[in-house]
Design a protein around this motif. Structure first.
Motif, PDB file in Angstrom:
ATOM      1  N   ASN A 102       1.263  -2.537  10.198  1.00 38.52           N
ATOM      2  CA  ASN A 102      -0.190  -2.665  10.289  1.00 38.52           C
ATOM      3  C   ASN A 102      -0.595  -2.854  11.745  1.00 38.52           C
ATOM      4  N   ARG A 122       2.516   8.346  -7.957  1.00 40.33           N
ATOM      5  CA  ARG A 122       1.423   9.001  -7.222  1.00 40.33           C
ATOM      6  C   ARG A 122       1.727  10.460  -6.907  1.00 40.33           C
ATOM      7  N   HIS A 132      -4.609   1.477   1.002  1.00 43.65           N
ATOM      8  CA  HIS A 132      -4.487   2.421   2.123  1.00 43.65           C
ATOM      9  C   HIS A 132      -4.843   3.856   1.712  1.00 43.65           C
ATOM     10  N   PHE A 190       0.163 -10.529  -3.872  1.00 42.27           N
ATOM     11  CA  PHE A 190      -0.403  -9.282  -3.339  1.00 42.27           C
ATOM     12  C   PHE A 190      -1.422  -8.653  -4.306  1.00 42.27           C
ATOM     13  N   THR A 228       5.609   3.326  -6.600  1.00 47.89           N
ATOM     14  CA  THR A 228       4.258   3.910  -6.666  1.00 47.89           C
ATOM     15  C   THR A 228       4.312   5.406  -6.341  1.00 47.89           C
ATOM     16  N   GLN A 229       5.252   5.815  -5.486  1.00 55.49           N
ATOM     17  CA  GLN A 229       5.303   7.234  -5.090  1.00 55.49           C
ATOM     18  C   GLN A 229       5.808   8.120  -6.228  1.00 55.49           C
ATOM     19  N   GLY A 244      -3.559   0.372   8.545  1.00 55.79           N
ATOM     20  CA  GLY A 244      -2.152   0.716   8.381  1.00 55.79           C
ATOM     21  C   GLY A 244      -1.690   1.576   9.541  1.00 55.79           C
TER      22      GLY A 244
HETATM   23  C1  HEM Z   1       3.952  -7.547  -1.512  1.00 55.73           C
HETATM   24  C2  HEM Z   1       3.309  -6.976  -0.494  1.00 55.73           C
HETATM   25  C3  HEM Z   1       2.925  -5.523  -0.476  1.00 55.73           C
HETATM   26  C4  HEM Z   1       2.924  -4.608  -1.483  1.00 55.73           C
HETATM   27  C5  HEM Z   1       3.311  -4.818  -2.947  1.00 55.73           C
HETATM   28  C6  HEM Z   1       2.455  -3.358  -0.927  1.00 55.73           C
HETATM   29  C7  HEM Z   1       2.275  -2.206  -1.646  1.00 55.73           C
HETATM   30  C8  HEM Z   1       1.814  -1.008  -1.144  1.00 55.73           C
HETATM   31  C9  HEM Z   1       1.602   0.186  -1.909  1.00 55.73           C
HETATM   32  C10 HEM Z   1       1.843   0.308  -3.411  1.00 55.73           C
HETATM   33  C11 HEM Z   1       1.160   1.137  -1.058  1.00 55.73           C
HETATM   34  C12 HEM Z   1       0.812   2.586  -1.394  1.00 55.73           C
HETATM   35  C13 HEM Z   1       1.978   3.476  -0.997  1.00 55.73           C
HETATM   36  C14 HEM Z   1       1.822   4.912  -1.408  1.00 55.73           C
HETATM   37  O1  HEM Z   1       1.054   5.206  -2.336  1.00 55.73           O
HETATM   38  O2  HEM Z   1       2.496   5.771  -0.800  1.00 55.73           O
HETATM   39  C15 HEM Z   1       1.098   0.562   0.250  1.00 55.73           C
HETATM   40  C16 HEM Z   1       0.715   1.217   1.389  1.00 55.73           C
HETATM   41  C17 HEM Z   1       0.853   0.694   2.649  1.00 55.73           C
HETATM   42  N1  HEM Z   1       1.238  -0.585   2.986  1.00 55.73           N
HETATM   43 FE1  HEM Z   1       1.736  -2.031   1.719  1.00 55.73          FE
HETATM   44  N2  HEM Z   1       2.192  -3.529   0.397  1.00 55.73           N
HETATM   45  C18 HEM Z   1       2.470  -4.832   0.724  1.00 55.73           C
HETATM   46  C19 HEM Z   1       2.364  -5.407   1.972  1.00 55.73           C
HETATM   47  C20 HEM Z   1       2.210  -4.709   3.141  1.00 55.73           C
HETATM   48  C21 HEM Z   1       2.393  -5.247   4.464  1.00 55.73           C
HETATM   49  C22 HEM Z   1       2.787  -6.696   4.761  1.00 55.73           C
HETATM   50  C23 HEM Z   1       2.195  -4.219   5.351  1.00 55.73           C
HETATM   51  C24 HEM Z   1       2.295  -4.208   6.842  1.00 55.73           C
HETATM   52  C25 HEM Z   1       3.030  -5.047   7.548  1.00 55.73           C
HETATM   53  C26 HEM Z   1       1.861  -3.041   4.574  1.00 55.73           C
HETATM   54  C27 HEM Z   1       1.577  -1.798   5.095  1.00 55.73           C
HETATM   55  C28 HEM Z   1       1.258  -0.686   4.351  1.00 55.73           C
HETATM   56  C29 HEM Z   1       0.875   0.579   4.934  1.00 55.73           C
HETATM   57  C30 HEM Z   1       0.764   0.908   6.413  1.00 55.73           C
HETATM   58  C31 HEM Z   1       0.620   1.449   3.862  1.00 55.73           C
HETATM   59  C32 HEM Z   1       0.125   2.888   3.959  1.00 55.73           C
HETATM   60  C33 HEM Z   1       1.306   3.837   4.030  1.00 55.73           C
HETATM   61  C34 HEM Z   1       0.813   5.261   4.152  1.00 55.73           C
HETATM   62  O3  HEM Z   1       0.087   5.549   5.129  1.00 55.73           O
HETATM   63  O4  HEM Z   1       1.142   6.073   3.274  1.00 55.73           O
HETATM   64  N3  HEM Z   1       1.878  -3.372   3.250  1.00 55.73           N
HETATM   65  N4  HEM Z   1       1.481  -0.765   0.171  1.00 55.73           N
END
Ligand code: HEM
Length: 503
Positions: A130, A347, A57, A143, A343-344, A113
């Motif tokens: 999402n 990051r 993202h 993942f 991660t934050q 996202g």
């Molecule tokens: C094991 C599954 C998952 C892992 C390990 C994971 C991990 C991450 C990580 C590390 C980030 C970066 C966050 C940051 O740097 O601030 C992220 C962002 C994001 N993830 Fe996931 N994610 C997973 C599944 C999902 C699922 C299922 C959804 C939605 C239903 C989702 C929605 C998002 C969104 C919307 C962002 C962006 C947030 C933003 O705009 O800062 N993720 N994810």
């Protein structure tokens, strides 16, 4: 500020600099001086401007607005921000694509996202959603494997259709999400023209101690608009930032986008009767059995003043929640609770929670959160650094006196290995239903085949054949259409001009 109100340039320490372009050197041609604090201060700041982009993202857009309660759902959830019709809570939303880097195109075929931060009176509530109601995985450890296949090949540094499709051939629970991804919903026309979904099952409860499984749906008041494959490819070249531009300009001109918010609810008994697990993130809850119930409206009406401070530094996490809303036992959701703050800290730095956009508007007080780089603001002054009975005694309640749900789910058993297994063809049931739904919109079934073929035609023949066989389990027609489309693109099927791998 000087008398005429024009700002004076200073060093970071406030020393007024008469000419900001000046440096200090020896004579006319000599070396520079280490004592030139302004030069060193300026370069040191410049050298540290970049922070790591989000590992997923990375490319995104965001804005502020509000969430307003439109309907009473106090029988389902007693969170304070929901307790009165008309109650308004400040909101921040960040939209994004998933797999591409910070500079990648907004029109990429990818889920989007839809991350929301609600600054409630009981602390920050993040809905990190999402634009698709399902996801690719239900085993969380997949993942990183999955995401790596969407990123660049470690040797060629190219996106790689072999890796991309090899993943689904081995992990067929992803079929439902792949169907959505390769329909035209995989390329939304803008962030304003798409829905948001919790995807996961959450648990919401009321102050009587009753709880429900809940899924949240945010339905776009602008309607759904998508790009077809060719429009998306063209847009990616002509305007890689089209969705950022669309969102910013709409808000700047007063055309505030909004989403109507609904819940689906399910009891524990109903969950036991489902043909799939309520914690299976690859499945939707049928609307006829679990109808949508409206509860609010989310509106975006304020652009950020500073993109980096307010959008890039925003830290969303499913673990940021409020009383009466909690995570279910969905293993993917459980893993996310750890991954985001982790991660934050990397990051954004250890003090990410005190960056203004991440600070709760609600008062925070916890005297053991002290010292170190995580507490750069105030550090609670002279307040004792433990729960003191002498100074500033605090009130706290034992869990049983608190409004805690008495009738919680009960888990027991040994610690044991877990890898999700399902019976029969259950993973294809909803994918096949979706294919029929696409049939109600003229051209959408053919578009799905066209979009899949356009992508997989860059892979080796073995993978192409695997994909044709895989989609036959959704529909023989879809499989035939994919084959036909591949042959149109690549008449001599078997050649793979774009793949670096030997046949
Ligand atoms: C094991 C599954 C998952 C892992 C390990 C994971 C991990 C991450 C990580 C590390 C980030 C970066 C966050 C940051 O740097 O601030 C992220 C962002 C994001 N993830 Fe996931 N994610 C997973 C599944 C999902 C699922 C299922 C959804 C939605 C239903 C989702 C929605 C998002 C969104 C919307 C962002 C962006 C947030 C933003 O705009 O800062 N993720 N994810």
């Amino acid at each position: 500020m000087s008398d005429n109100k024009k700002p004076t340039v200073t060093t970071s320490q406030g020393y007024p600099i008469p000419n900001p372009f000046e440096t200090q050197r020896i004579g006319n041609h000599g070396p520079l001086l280490l004592q030139d604090f302004n030069l060193i201060d300026s370069l040191a700041h410049f050298d540290r401007e970049r922070i790591p982009e989000r590992v997923v993202h990375a490319k995104g857009s965001g804005a502020f607005g509000n969430f307003i309660v439109t309907d009473d759902i106090s029988d389902v959830c007693s969170s304070a921000f929901l307790n009165e019709i008309g109650k308004k809570t400040k909101a921040l939303v960040r939209f994004s694509t998933v797999g591409g880097e910070m500079g990648s195109a907004d029109a990429a075929r990818d889920p989007r996202g839809f991350a929301i931060k609600l600054y409630t009176e009981e602390g920050n509530l993040d809905w990190v959603y999402n634009n698709t109601p399902v996801f690719f995985i239900r085993d969380p450890i997949k993942f990183p494997h999955f995401i790596h296949t969407q990123k660049r090949n470690p040797q060629t540094h190219l996106k790689d259709p072999n890796m991309f499709w090899d993943y689904i051939l081995q992990n067929q629970e992803a079929i439902h999400q792949f169907m959505i991804l390769f329909s035209d919903r995989g390329t939304p026309a803008s962030y304003r023209h798409m829905n948001g979904y919790s995807g996961h099952t959450y648990k919401w409860s009321n102050d009587k101690g009753e709880w429900h499984y809940v899924q949240v749906h945010l339905i776009s008041d602008q309607g759904i608009k998508t790009l077809n494959n060719e429009e998306a490819v063209k847009m990616s070249g002509e305007n890689p930032d089209h969705a950022q531009e669309d969102l910013f300009n709409a808000i700047a001109t007063g055309d505030a986008p909004s989403w109507t918010c609904y819940i689906q609810t399910m009891t524990e008994e109903q969950a036991k009767a489902l043909p799939f697990s309520v914690f299976d993130l690859t499945k939707v809850w049928p609307h006829k059995d679990f109808p949508l119930r409206r509860f609010g409206k989310l509106t975006l009406n304020q652009n950020p003043e500073n993109y980096f401070a307010e959008i890039e530094q925003a830290a969303f996490s499913p673990s940021h929640t409020v009383p009466y809303q909690e995570a279910s036992a969905d293993p993917v959701l459980q893993s996310r609770l750890f991954s985001y703050p982790d991660t934050q800290r990397h990051r954004l730095g250890t003090n990410y929670a005190q960056i203004p956009v991440n600070c709760p508007y609600a008062k925070t007080f916890n005297p053991i959160i002290r010292d170190g780089a995580m507490t750069v603001n105030g550090n609670y002054g002279s307040c004792p650094n433990y729960l003191s009975s002498i100074e500033n005694p605090v009130e706290y309640k034992e869990a049983k006196g608190f409004n805690y749900q008495a009738n919680q789910e009960v888990y027991h058993g040994p610690a044991q290995p877990f890898h999700w297994k399902v019976e029969g063809d259950i993973d294809y049931v909803q994918a096949s239903e979706l294919y029929k739904v696409l049939g109600r919109q003229p051209g959408q079934q053919k578009a799905l085949a066209h979009n899949i073929a356009g992508h997989v035609s860059g892979a080796i023949p073995k993978i192409q054949q695997g994909v044709i066989n895989l989609f036959a389990k959704v529909s023989p027609q879809l499989s035939d259409d994919i084959r036909e489309e591949i042959l149109k693109i690549n008449p001599k099927q078997g050649q793979c001009p774009y793949s670096h791998q030997k046949l």
